[in-house]
Write an enzyme that holds these catalytic residues in place. Structure first.
Site, PDB file in Angstrom:
ATOM      1  N   LYS A 168       0.833  -1.199   0.000  1.00 39.94           N
ATOM      2  CA  LYS A 168       0.000   0.000   0.000  1.00 39.94           C
ATOM      3  C   LYS A 168       0.873   1.255   0.000  1.00 39.94           C
ATOM      4  O   LYS A 168       0.508   2.269  -0.601  1.00 39.94           O
ATOM      5  CB  LYS A 168      -0.926   0.019   1.227  1.00 39.94           C
ATOM      6  CG  LYS A 168      -2.029  -1.037   1.201  1.00 39.94           C
ATOM      7  CD  LYS A 168      -2.995  -0.804   2.356  1.00 39.94           C
ATOM      8  CE  LYS A 168      -3.712  -2.047   2.846  1.00 39.94           C
ATOM      9  NZ  LYS A 168      -4.707  -2.625   1.993  1.00 39.94           N
TER      10      LYS A 168
ATOM     11  N   GLU B 248      -2.357   7.122   8.082  1.00 37.82           N
ATOM     12  CA  GLU B 248      -3.279   7.930   7.282  1.00 37.82           C
ATOM     13  C   GLU B 248      -4.178   8.722   8.198  1.00 37.82           C
ATOM     14  O   GLU B 248      -4.524   8.260   9.279  1.00 37.82           O
ATOM     15  CB  GLU B 248      -4.197   7.008   6.451  1.00 37.82           C
ATOM     16  CG  GLU B 248      -3.684   6.713   5.093  1.00 37.82           C
ATOM     17  CD  GLU B 248      -4.582   5.756   4.314  1.00 37.82           C
ATOM     18  OE1 GLU B 248      -5.735   5.516   4.707  1.00 37.82           O
ATOM     19  OE2 GLU B 248      -4.087   5.248   3.295  1.00 37.82           O
TER      20      GLU B 248
ATOM     21  N   HIS C  43     -14.232  -3.511   8.672  1.00 41.35           N
ATOM     22  CA  HIS C  43     -13.545  -3.185   7.424  1.00 41.35           C
ATOM     23  C   HIS C  43     -13.713  -4.242   6.342  1.00 41.35           C
ATOM     24  O   HIS C  43     -12.941  -4.321   5.402  1.00 41.35           O
ATOM     25  CB  HIS C  43     -12.046  -2.918   7.662  1.00 41.35           C
ATOM     26  CG  HIS C  43     -11.782  -1.910   8.726  1.00 41.35           C
ATOM     27  ND1 HIS C  43     -12.236  -0.612   8.645  1.00 41.35           N
ATOM     28  CD2 HIS C  43     -11.147  -2.005   9.912  1.00 41.35           C
ATOM     29  CE1 HIS C  43     -11.881   0.035   9.735  1.00 41.35           C
ATOM     30  NE2 HIS C  43     -11.222  -0.776  10.528  1.00 41.35           N
TER      31      HIS C  43
ATOM     32  N   ARG D 194      -6.942  -8.064  -9.092  1.00 41.33           N
ATOM     33  CA  ARG D 194      -7.630  -9.342  -9.337  1.00 41.33           C
ATOM     34  C   ARG D 194      -9.096  -9.050  -9.577  1.00 41.33           C
ATOM     35  O   ARG D 194      -9.538  -7.920  -9.453  1.00 41.33           O
ATOM     36  CB  ARG D 194      -7.515 -10.216  -8.091  1.00 41.33           C
ATOM     37  CG  ARG D 194      -8.043  -9.456  -6.854  1.00 41.33           C
ATOM     38  CD  ARG D 194      -8.118 -10.320  -5.627  1.00 41.33           C
ATOM     39  NE  ARG D 194      -8.131  -9.533  -4.402  1.00 41.33           N
ATOM     40  CZ  ARG D 194      -9.201  -9.013  -3.828  1.00 41.33           C
ATOM     41  NH1 ARG D 194     -10.380  -9.155  -4.395  1.00 41.33           N
ATOM     42  NH2 ARG D 194      -9.118  -8.331  -2.704  1.00 41.33           N
TER      43      ARG D 194
HETATM   44  P1  ADP Z   1      -7.828  -3.811   2.831  1.00 43.86           P
HETATM   45  O1  ADP Z   1      -6.593  -4.122   2.069  1.00 43.86           O
HETATM   46  O2  ADP Z   1      -7.908  -4.562   4.091  1.00 43.86           O
HETATM   47  O3  ADP Z   1      -9.040  -3.907   1.964  1.00 43.86           O
HETATM   48  P2  ADP Z   1      -8.127  -0.903   2.675  1.00 43.86           P
HETATM   49  O4  ADP Z   1      -7.000   0.032   2.686  1.00 43.86           O
HETATM   50  O5  ADP Z   1      -8.792  -1.138   1.366  1.00 43.86           O
HETATM   51  O6  ADP Z   1      -7.653  -2.284   3.291  1.00 43.86           O
HETATM   52  O7  ADP Z   1      -9.202  -0.422   3.739  1.00 43.86           O
HETATM   53  C1  ADP Z   1     -10.284  -1.235   4.124  1.00 43.86           C
HETATM   54  C2  ADP Z   1     -11.392  -0.382   4.738  1.00 43.86           C
HETATM   55  O8  ADP Z   1     -10.917   0.384   5.860  1.00 43.86           O
HETATM   56  C3  ADP Z   1     -11.963   0.664   3.811  1.00 43.86           C
HETATM   57  O9  ADP Z   1     -12.935   0.125   2.955  1.00 43.86           O
HETATM   58  C4  ADP Z   1     -12.521   1.680   4.780  1.00 43.86           C
HETATM   59  O10 ADP Z   1     -13.746   1.243   5.325  1.00 43.86           O
HETATM   60  C5  ADP Z   1     -11.526   1.661   5.912  1.00 43.86           C
HETATM   61  N1  ADP Z   1     -10.498   2.715   5.725  1.00 43.86           N
HETATM   62  C6  ADP Z   1      -9.338   2.590   5.056  1.00 43.86           C
HETATM   63  N2  ADP Z   1      -8.640   3.741   5.070  1.00 43.86           N
HETATM   64  C7  ADP Z   1      -9.372   4.638   5.772  1.00 43.86           C
HETATM   65  C8  ADP Z   1      -9.178   6.019   6.167  1.00 43.86           C
HETATM   66  N3  ADP Z   1      -8.084   6.684   5.851  1.00 43.86           N
HETATM   67  N4  ADP Z   1     -10.151   6.611   6.875  1.00 43.86           N
HETATM   68  C9  ADP Z   1     -11.278   5.923   7.243  1.00 43.86           C
HETATM   69  N5  ADP Z   1     -11.503   4.639   6.914  1.00 43.86           N
HETATM   70  C10 ADP Z   1     -10.567   3.981   6.191  1.00 43.86           C
HETATM   71  P1  ADP Z   2     -12.805  -7.675  -1.801  1.00 50.06           P
HETATM   72  O1  ADP Z   2     -11.855  -6.532  -1.728  1.00 50.06           O
HETATM   73  O2  ADP Z   2     -12.972  -8.288  -3.141  1.00 50.06           O
HETATM   74  O3  ADP Z   2     -14.094  -7.417  -1.140  1.00 50.06           O
HETATM   75  P2  ADP Z   2     -11.299  -8.875   0.307  1.00 50.06           P
HETATM   76  O4  ADP Z   2     -10.108  -7.990   0.189  1.00 50.06           O
HETATM   77  O5  ADP Z   2     -12.119  -8.738   1.525  1.00 50.06           O
HETATM   78  O6  ADP Z   2     -12.204  -8.813  -0.978  1.00 50.06           O
HETATM   79  O7  ADP Z   2     -10.831 -10.366   0.167  1.00 50.06           O
HETATM   80  C1  ADP Z   2     -11.097 -11.109  -0.998  1.00 50.06           C
HETATM   81  C2  ADP Z   2     -10.958 -12.551  -0.700  1.00 50.06           C
HETATM   82  O8  ADP Z   2      -9.637 -12.853  -0.386  1.00 50.06           O
HETATM   83  C3  ADP Z   2     -11.818 -13.010   0.450  1.00 50.06           C
HETATM   84  O9  ADP Z   2     -12.334 -14.262   0.166  1.00 50.06           O
HETATM   85  C4  ADP Z   2     -10.853 -13.082   1.597  1.00 50.06           C
HETATM   86  O10 ADP Z   2     -11.235 -14.090   2.521  1.00 50.06           O
HETATM   87  C5  ADP Z   2      -9.571 -13.426   0.885  1.00 50.06           C
HETATM   88  N1  ADP Z   2      -8.417 -12.819   1.506  1.00 50.06           N
HETATM   89  C6  ADP Z   2      -8.232 -11.532   1.811  1.00 50.06           C
HETATM   90  N2  ADP Z   2      -7.045 -11.344   2.366  1.00 50.06           N
HETATM   91  C7  ADP Z   2      -6.447 -12.536   2.396  1.00 50.06           C
HETATM   92  C8  ADP Z   2      -5.174 -13.004   2.839  1.00 50.06           C
HETATM   93  N3  ADP Z   2      -4.285 -12.217   3.383  1.00 50.06           N
HETATM   94  N4  ADP Z   2      -4.896 -14.310   2.708  1.00 50.06           N
HETATM   95  C9  ADP Z   2      -5.781 -15.146   2.141  1.00 50.06           C
HETATM   96  N5  ADP Z   2      -6.987 -14.766   1.705  1.00 50.06           N
HETATM   97  C10 ADP Z   2      -7.323 -13.487   1.841  1.00 50.06           C
HETATM   98 MG    MG Z   3      -9.416  -2.818   0.335  1.00 51.46          MG
END
Ligand code: ADP
Ligand code: ADP
Ligand code: MG
Length: 679
Positions: free
Chosen positions: A116, A200, A235, A292
């Site tokens: 990230k 952040e 989240h 993906r």
């Molecule tokens: P992940 O890789 O686990 O999907 P993300 O960076 O996409 O992580 O963040 C997942 C969720 O966390 C976001 O969909 C949002 O709900 C929350 N989030 C992420 N960054 C912020 C932020 N700067 N402020 C508030 N909520 C956040």
């Molecule tokens: P999306 O962003 O498409 O909503 P997620 O980021 O929540 O999806 O995760 C997509 C899929 O990958 C889910 O089935 C989740 O269980 C799986 N997943 C997410 N992070 C990991 C990880 N670190 N290792 C293995 N599987 C993961």
């Molecule tokens: Mg995300």
């Protein structure tokens, strides 16, 4: 185009990919773990190869084994689905080296977006707007603390390598920063093997809006509009919809262009999603790119009339994008709900077990007049990797299905979703279906008052106490009870002869049920042509109009009843598992445990799942001793399963006769934990 591909995944996404491959005449090779020997994805593919034990690290994450299977079976390409190896750059590289096409972006793009922090640095150079924060190389605690202080609290700490909502800490004030950093780094190293974090600004009431992008090998890149995934728990997305409510054309094209810029900055190829966090005023900031196919891709397919897996296959095979930006249009509104085997009332604890009974809403088909060639003429779509009789195991994500609906407007889609959820029946594991129904019906969601804190903010509406069973529910349970008892006496017409029938008087039989809300003591009166039902609050005449075995089910699962209650028609499905009755009627699912006062004379064991282990796990605390008298609902013991604690409480008042395990013991799913004698 390929003639044979390997699908390196399981569950609904493996089935989803197999369905498109079949439609295009492409042969499929499934891989599976020991737990999945009889899984739906194995049945759906032309060939299937066992790749190892149940744990994902021994099977679905075994890059070398999967690659060897692809070579041995003559697959020309590998579709990784989502999760597992889908964002593993080393795997994409090994495929390339082995001469097998990885159906996804080039390894270099996965690498570029995998961190990230690095992705944010790249996006900064490409002028894509970023959430204010620090995403550089320096990781010493004092420096990061100063950065947080200067951007102002609250701040969000994120594992740079994170995903799936893990590795994040909200820090409310400066004094909490150092502890949160230590704990975030600890989780980051244990979950992702990398303790790098970024800081952040934590936005207040933001929305999560993401853009689907698609790029081909010729250098074209389009965006297929947005998805709003603001409704989240911990989240993790729960509901997703497209288009995003309130999105103006101007902002859509600004976000679309930012996403295409992001993709082009890493020479992207294939399907990808650029996630933005959006302020209530509409200002949007890049969060991360998922390299993906996303879980929620079907809502995009529904509004754009596309099959994104077909696009993936075509692009991977070297074909140009099927449509240009100008040809892409939004039609209507789509919503997806993730149906999970989990218990929302217990912190969304995953629920493990056999799907004893599954009834899905009927698919609603329609012909879209704007696009007669559309290959998905459905308004209710169910993407699922499990069938009735299958097991939700502790090894993988406990998703049962994705329910996706389309409507000409958001209101129409919402109504269709409510209807489809009301028709969805699952017995065998706890599910979030009732929670989703409340969510869909909540004012916040129906008026599109969306932000990532929607669930938190609406706790009262979303997590009500178990409702008291209605008279129709009690009548349906009783009809099923009487039916089962009488089937043995007169199979042809069970309602003509009743065990309770007496010549000169009406037998009044006492029947007792219980659920988390209360106990129900009622009397069933046996009459020549009907029954009566009396509770302390109500009474009614029951007539059985029709009953029929549920044709989608087998064994003891599921029977449909039509009754009249004082002349009012009541329809429902009752699924019985020993003394537990599951009653589905009017879109609700009620669980009642029957206690037979005659058979047990007040001293038998209290039946029903609560004294058995709901999943494999460890006993971490025992709150009672042999001989203790307990009230209904009293906590008896605590189990730890899937990293969460789960309290087992008394289903009714009673005396602890025996405790079968000790603290520290590991128990299997369904094991009886203690014996409670009803009082
Ligand atoms: P992940 O890789 O686990 O999907 P993300 O960076 O996409 O992580 O963040 C997942 C969720 O966390 C976001 O969909 C949002 O709900 C929350 N989030 C992420 N960054 C912020 C932020 N700067 N402020 C508030 N909520 C956040
Ligand atoms: P999306 O962003 O498409 O909503 P997620 O980021 O929540 O999806 O995760 C997509 C899929 O990958 C889910 O089935 C989740 O269980 C799986 N997943 C997410 N992070 C990991 C990880 N670190 N290792 C293995 N599987 C993961
Ligand atoms: Mg995300």
């Amino acid at each position: 185009m390929f003639t044979k591909i390997l699908i390196a995944n399981r569950g609904e996404i493996a089935c989803r990919v197999a369905a498109t491959a079949r439609r295009l005449g492409i042969q499929t090779v499934a891989v599976y773990s020991e737990a999945d020997a009889h899984a739906k994805h194995v049945a759906m593919c032309d060939e299937a190869v066992l790749i190892g034990p149940s744990a994902a690290r021994d099977s679905y994450l075994k890059a070398d084994v999967i690659l060897a299977v692809a070579l041995a079976t003559g697959a020309q390409a590998i579709h990784p689905g989502y999760g597992f190896l889908s964002e593993n750059a080393a795997f994409a590289r090994s495929c390339e080296t082995a001469g097998i096409v990885f159906i996804g972006p080039p390894a270099s793009a996965i690498d570029a977006m995998g961190s990230k922090s690095a992705a944010k640095t790249l996006m900064e150079q490409a002028d894509v707007p970023l959430v204010p924060g620090y995403h550089g190389e320096r990781q010493d605690a004092d420096f990061l603390h100063t950065q947080a202080d200067s951007m102002g609290y609250p701040v969000l700490l994120k594992a740079s390598a994170g995903g799936g909502g893990k590795g994040m800490r909200i820090v409310e004030k400066s004094a909490d920063f150092k502890d949160a950093l230590v704990s975030c780094k600890r989780e980051a190293i244990s979950s992702f093997g990398d303790d790098k974090v970024l800081v952040e600004k934590y936005l207040n009431r933001p929305r999560h809006i993401e853009i689907q992008v698609f790029a081909d090998q010729q250098g074209e890149c389009v965006y297929l509009f947005e998805r709003d995934c603001s409704v989240q728990r911990r989240h993790q997305k729960v509901l997703e919809e497209a288009p995003a409510p309130g999105m103006s054309d101007q902002r859509r094209s600004a976000m679309g262009h930012a996403a295409v810029t992001a993709a082009k900055a890493v020479s992207y190829v294939g399907a990808g999603t650029v996630e933005f966090i959006v302020n209530q005023d509409g200002a949007f900031y890049f969060m991360e790119m998922n390299t993906r196919l996303q879980v929620e891709h079907p809502v995009t397919e529904m509004i754009s009339g596309t099959d994104l897996v077909e696009w993936q296959l075509r692009v991977a095979a070297g074909e140009p994008l099927p449509l240009t930006q100008a040809q892409l249009q939004i039609n209507g509104h789509a919503i997806e709900a993730r149906i999970y085997a989990e218990n929302p009332d217990k912190g969304f604890l995953p629920s493990i077990g056999i799907l004893r009974h599954v009834r899905t809403p009927s698919a609603v088909t329609f012909t879209r007049n704007d696009n007669p060639d559309n290959n998905q003429p459905v308004a209710v779509r169910i993407d699922s990797g499990v069938r009735e009789g299958d097991t939700i195991s502790p090894f993988y994500d406990p998703m049962i299905a994705k329910l996706i609906v389309w409507g000409a407007t958001r209101a129409e889609a919402l109504a269709r979703m409510a209807q489809a959820l009301a028709e969805y029946q699952v017995v065998g594991v706890a599910t979030n279906i009732a929670f989703l129904q409340r969510l869909i019906g909540s004012t916040a969601f129906s008026t599109a008052d969306l932000d990532t804190g929607l669930i938190e903010r609406n706790q009262e509406v979303l997590f009500p106490p178990t409702p008291v069973a209605s008279l129709p529910v009690l009548a349906l349970a009783s009809a099923a009870l009487l039916d089962a008892e009488q089937r043995t006496t007169n199979a042809a017409n069970p309602w003509s002869a009743t065990t309770g029938w007496r010549l000169n008087s009406v037998l009044q039989r006492a029947v007792t049920y219980a659920n988390e809300a209360q106990h129900y003591a009622l009397h069933i009166g046996y009459h020549r042509t009907h029954y009566t039902i009396n509770t302390s609050a109500n009474s009614a005449v029951i007539r059985i109009v029709a009953q029929k075995e549920n044709d989608q089910t087998s064994g003891n699962a599921g029977k449909n009843f039509t009754l009249t209650l004082d002349g009012q028609t009541v329809r429902g499905t009752v699924v019985r598992e020993a003394d537990t009755f599951h009653i589905f009627t009017a879109g609700t699912h009620t669980t009642l445990v029957y206690t037979d006062p005659m058979a047990h004379a007040g001293e038998a064991e209290i039946e029903g799942g609560r004294l058995t282990a709901p999943m494999p796990g460890k006993i971490v605390a025992i709150h009672v001793r042999k001989g203790n008298t307990v009230e209904q609902g009293a906590p008896l013991l605590v189990m730890e399963a899937m990293k969460m604690e789960h309290t087992i409480s008394a289903p009714g008042a009673g005396v602890i006769e025996e405790i079968l395990f000790e603290v520290g013991d590991q128990v299997a799913d369904g094991t009886q934990l203690l014996r409670l004698v009803a009082q």
